[in-house]
Design an enzyme around this catalytic site. Structure first.
Site, PDB file in Angstrom:
ATOM      1  CD  GLU A 433      18.044   2.424-106.494  1.00  0.00           C
ATOM      2  OE1 GLU A 433      18.845   1.545-106.888  1.00  0.00           O
ATOM      3  OE2 GLU A 433      16.887   1.696-106.540  1.00  0.00           O
TER       4      GLU A 433
HETATM    5  C1  LIG Z   1      13.725   5.974 -97.679  1.00  0.00           C
HETATM    6  C2  LIG Z   1      15.004   4.586 -97.667  1.00  0.00           C
HETATM    7  C3  LIG Z   1      14.789   4.146 -99.167  1.00  0.00           C
HETATM    8  C4  LIG Z   1      15.518   2.700 -99.624  1.00  0.00           C
HETATM    9  N1  LIG Z   1      14.594   2.183-100.374  1.00  0.00           N
HETATM   10  C5  LIG Z   1      15.041   1.296-101.024  1.00  0.00           C
HETATM   11  C6  LIG Z   1      14.559   0.219-101.416  1.00  0.00           C
HETATM   12  O1  LIG Z   1      13.237   0.415-101.852  1.00  0.00           O
HETATM   13  N2  LIG Z   1      15.077  -1.383-101.254  1.00  0.00           N
HETATM   14  C7  LIG Z   1      16.106  -1.141-100.673  1.00  0.00           C
HETATM   15  O2  LIG Z   1      16.910  -2.774-100.870  1.00  0.00           O
HETATM   16  N3  LIG Z   1      16.786  -0.416-100.127  1.00  0.00           N
HETATM   17  C8  LIG Z   1      17.176   0.919-100.164  1.00  0.00           C
HETATM   18  N4  LIG Z   1      17.009   1.644 -99.233  1.00  0.00           N
HETATM   19  C9  LIG Z   1      18.375   1.673 -98.027  1.00  0.00           C
HETATM   20  C10 LIG Z   1      19.428   2.697 -99.143  1.00  0.00           C
HETATM   21  O3  LIG Z   1      19.579   1.406-100.395  1.00  0.00           O
HETATM   22  C11 LIG Z   1      20.805   2.176 -97.954  1.00  0.00           C
HETATM   23  O4  LIG Z   1      20.342   3.249 -97.407  1.00  0.00           O
HETATM   24  C12 LIG Z   1      21.352   2.861 -98.495  1.00  0.00           C
HETATM   25  O5  LIG Z   1      22.713   1.706-100.172  1.00  0.00           O
HETATM   26  C13 LIG Z   1      23.223   2.731 -97.990  1.00  0.00           C
HETATM   27  O6  LIG Z   1      23.068   1.519 -96.689  1.00  0.00           O
HETATM   28  P1  LIG Z   1      23.420   1.719 -95.534  1.00  0.00           P
HETATM   29  O7  LIG Z   1      22.257   2.700 -94.428  1.00  0.00           O
HETATM   30  O8  LIG Z   1      23.814   0.677 -94.730  1.00  0.00           O
HETATM   31  O9  LIG Z   1      24.884   2.781 -95.451  1.00  0.00           O
HETATM   32  P2  LIG Z   1      26.434   2.256 -95.096  1.00  0.00           P
HETATM   33  O10 LIG Z   1      26.475   1.563 -96.042  1.00  0.00           O
HETATM   34  O11 LIG Z   1      25.989   1.694 -93.355  1.00  0.00           O
HETATM   35  O12 LIG Z   1      26.773   3.380 -95.395  1.00  0.00           O
HETATM   36  C14 LIG Z   1      26.963   4.327 -94.561  1.00  0.00           C
HETATM   37  C15 LIG Z   1      28.876   5.457 -95.220  1.00  0.00           C
HETATM   38  O13 LIG Z   1      29.582   4.827 -94.998  1.00  0.00           O
HETATM   39  C16 LIG Z   1      30.083   4.751 -96.801  1.00  0.00           C
HETATM   40  N5  LIG Z   1      29.813   3.862 -97.379  1.00  0.00           N
HETATM   41  C17 LIG Z   1      29.735   2.222 -96.826  1.00  0.00           C
HETATM   42  N6  LIG Z   1      30.766   1.345 -97.495  1.00  0.00           N
HETATM   43  C18 LIG Z   1      31.433   1.840 -98.406  1.00  0.00           C
HETATM   44  C19 LIG Z   1      32.797   1.572 -98.850  1.00  0.00           C
HETATM   45  N7  LIG Z   1      33.292  -0.161 -99.180  1.00  0.00           N
HETATM   46  N8  LIG Z   1      33.395   2.790 -99.751  1.00  0.00           N
HETATM   47  C20 LIG Z   1      33.448   3.448 -99.544  1.00  0.00           C
HETATM   48  N9  LIG Z   1      31.826   4.214 -98.361  1.00  0.00           N
HETATM   49  C21 LIG Z   1      31.330   3.381 -97.384  1.00  0.00           C
HETATM   50  C22 LIG Z   1      28.790   5.265 -97.928  1.00  0.00           C
HETATM   51  O14 LIG Z   1      28.679   6.258 -98.596  1.00  0.00           O
HETATM   52  C23 LIG Z   1      27.895   6.157 -96.672  1.00  0.00           C
HETATM   53  O15 LIG Z   1      28.490   7.611 -96.533  1.00  0.00           O
HETATM   54  C24 LIG Z   1      16.249   2.544 -98.614  1.00  0.00           C
HETATM   55  C25 LIG Z   1      16.764   4.293 -97.800  1.00  0.00           C
HETATM   56  C26 LIG Z   1      16.547   4.721 -97.439  1.00  0.00           C
HETATM   57  C27 LIG Z   1      16.575   5.733 -95.919  1.00  0.00           C
END
Ligand SMILES: Cc1cc2nc3c(=O)[nH]c(=O)nc-3n(C[C@H](O)[C@H](O)[C@H](O)COP(=O)(O)OP(=O)(O)OC[C@H]3O[C@@H](n4cnc5c(N)ncnc54)[C@H](O)[C@@H]3O)c2cc1C
Length: 581
Positions: A433
């Protein structure tokens, strides 16, 4: 094994003595939600959650959700517990009665959510995502979509999901590729892969309704080209009966650090039938209606885990004997460092509870208060508080989980005590989220700037007013005064510097967010100390005053240091190029 007892007295204190929950029953929509009614309802929720759902927490963690040939098998007892939970009306507690909800205040549903998330946060995700999907369709769906999906989502008979994330599109929603191609019958063919989809596949409900973010063929590139679609697992016939299975599969589930009993699914949409919700290319706005409430919900997940860590650590420290403390007592609760940890846990959990409950109360006022000016102010508070609740409660859950392990010593590291599960289960709350770094950017870049900067001004004025009215409690008012002055100064600096260079504050967002939350908790502890001073129970009063003084002298004092980081030069942070790290 970790145990859970609902902290009903603490909950009642915050609802009645600090936040005056009675004000909700003065609103037409909630006339029946009197303090007595709410108290009786919370007693019932506690019985069900402690008796039926908490016992599934450790076994569900050990077994986890399993995937076999496209089917997801949930740990034993989950399906029965979910059926009992929705059939008894708990999923739809604050949903409108016209869609099989109970029509109770959002605040009441969140207090129950706190209990559920202490007892079994993995279980809580099934009703939690269902509510998110319900809210998204309620806000933007057509009448026909509402009639088709909301009665069964509203009760929890069907479950729901949010299908946003793709391998290349996590935080960066602009990179979403899933396609939605218009069909002659008015539906859309959805094609693409989604990952990490919570509750994406299981058989404990007759149908699963997916809320999917996808792109129309002629959509503009980036974030402005996303639209939202409702995509049911089983198509729904005109008479409400279930028809054929839709064209998508769960191709696997993730093996993960925690929340093992919640299935996290890889979804493959292969021309699945979906229907657009809202107007074309308004997907982000539609998603955010739901996402804002979902962020508050995740904050409550964090609060629940804070409570679980705190109550187990205290109980263990009261029993465990090692050596003799400064006062000659053998139990570890008498050792200074253990006291320090337990007080930090108590002060954080109880202070965060006021922040979270007050935010939920403002959601109710923003939606239902008869006076437009009250509604507007309440919405400002919801907007301001949402990133604070999400980030502070979830960071605290992970920190307090780790602290609980420390209190247990080596025993905390051993699975059978159930304490290391809190660390594993709570880390995800800081990530989904919108990561907590994203919350900090939302606070600094959006919330501080909205409506000419009036959101933080409301908070600063409110705290200064409370300080001016306070008599006594100097141990709290003095550091709170220093904290709010420093916060006002840094807020002003951020608002000014944002106008000349939007990146100026970016390196200090997270420190600012924590400083803001700690100041908010200082204000909460002042209110709790004032309310407890009127309390007839001397033991309760002494407990609250000691914890308030601990918070004021040991935690609130961190605010000026955190805020100094916000304004510190960024030279060291930009000095290294990526390869030199
Ligand atoms: C157990 C689990 C349940 C989930 N459930 C759902 C679900 O029901 N539906 C769904 O759609 N998704 C779901 N997710 C996905 C989750 O919302 C994402 O993992 C999350 O949004 C982060 O995306 P990412 O993992 O690609 O990390 P990334 O976006 O790659 O981020 C990696 C790091 O970079 C930082 N970062 C990235 N972009 C920026 C920026 N612009 N400025 C500053 N910092 C930045 C982040 O804060 C983080 O520290 C789930 C994930 C997990 C692990």
């Amino acid at each position: 094994m970790a145990t859970f007892t609902a902290p009903l007295r603490e909950m009642g204190f915050v609802l009645n003595d600090v936040l005056n929950v009675r004000q909700l029953s003065d609103i037409d929509a909630f006339n029946d939600a009197t303090p007595d009614f709410i108290s009786g309802l919370l007693d019932e929720a506690a019985k069900l959650i402690q008796g039926q759902i908490a016992p599934l927490n450790a076994p569900g963690d050990a077994t986890g959700a399993q995937w076999k040939d496209g089917e997801v098998i949930l740990p034993e007892g989950m399906a029965e517990a979910y059926k009992l939970f929705w059939e008894s009306g708990w999923v739809g507690l604050s949903n409108p009665p016209e869609f099989n909800g109970q029509g109770l205040p959002y605040l009441v549903s969140k207090v129950v959510e706190e209990m559920l998330c202490s007892a079994n946060v993995a279980f809580a995700l099934y009703p939690g995502l269902t509510t998110g999907c319900f809210e998204a369709i309620l806000a933007n769906g057509s009448d026909a979509q509402k009639q088709t999906y909301l009665p069964k989502l509203g009760s929890g008979e069907w479950t729901g999901t949010m299908c946003i994330t793709e391998p290349q599109a996590g935080t960066d929603l602009a990179s979403i590729k899933t396609k939605a191609t218009p069909q002659d019958d008015g539906s859309f063919a959805i094609e693409g892969g989604k990952i990490f989809i919570t509750s994406g596949e299981h058989t404990m409900a007759d149908n699963i309704i997916h809320f999917v973010l996808a792109r129309l063929p002629d959509a503009p590139a980036g974030i402005k080209g996303l639209s939202t679609f409702v995509v049911p697992k089983y198509l729904v016939n005109d008479d409400g009966s279930l028809g054929e299975r839709n064209a998508f599969t769960c191709s696997s589930i993730e093996h993960k650090m925690g929340i093992h009993a919640s299935c996290t699914c890889v979804m493959s949409f292969e021309g699945a039938k979906g229907w657009m919700v809202g107007a074309p290319n308004t997907g982000i706005q539609n998603m955010f209606v739901m996402m804002n409430l979902a962020r508050i919900m995740v904050g409550f997940q964090g609060l629940g885990q804070c409570e679980l860590a705190t109550q187990n650590a205290i109980a263990y420290a009261q029993e465990r004997k090692q050596g003799t403390a400064f006062n000659g007592a053998p139990e570890i609760i008498h050792h200074p460092d253990v006291r320090r940890m337990l007080l930090q846990m108590k002060a954080t959990t109880e202070g965060a509870r006021v922040l979270a409950y007050e935010t939920a109360l403002y959601v109710d006022l923003a939606h239902h208060h008869p006076d437009a000016a009250v509604r507007e102010e309440a919405q400002d508070w919801v907007d301001l508080n949402t990133p604070l609740v999400k980030a502070f409660c979830t960071d605290s859950a992970f920190d307090l989980g780790s602290m609980a392990v420390q209190v247990y010593g080596g025993h905390g590291y051993i699975s059978e005590y159930g304490i290391e599960q809190i660390v594993r289960d709570s880390k995800i709350l800081c990530l989904y989220e919108g990561t907590n770094g994203v919350q900090a950017m939302d606070l600094v870049r959006r919330k501080l700037m909205m409506h000419g900067g009036r959101l933080p001004r409301r908070f600063i004025d409110k705290v200064k007013g409370a300080l001016a009215d306070a008599s006594g409690h100097e141990g709290i008012t003095r550091p709170l005064g220093a904290a709010v002055e420093a916060l006002a100064d840094t807020t002003d600096w951020l608002q000014q510097s944002f106008k000349s260079d939007p990146n100026t504050g970016a390196f200090g967002c997270v420190d600012y967010q924590r400083a803001f939350a700690l100041t908010y908790l200082g204000y909460n502890w002042l209110r709790m100390a004032q309310a407890a001073s009127q309390h007839a129970d001397d033991g309760f009063k002494a407990n609250k005053l000691a914890t308030a003084h601990f918070f004021a002298s040991r935690m609130l004092t961190q605010v000026p240091t955190l805020l100094a980081n916000v304004k510190a030069p960024v030279d060291a942070l930009v000095a290294l190029d990526a390869a030199s790290f």
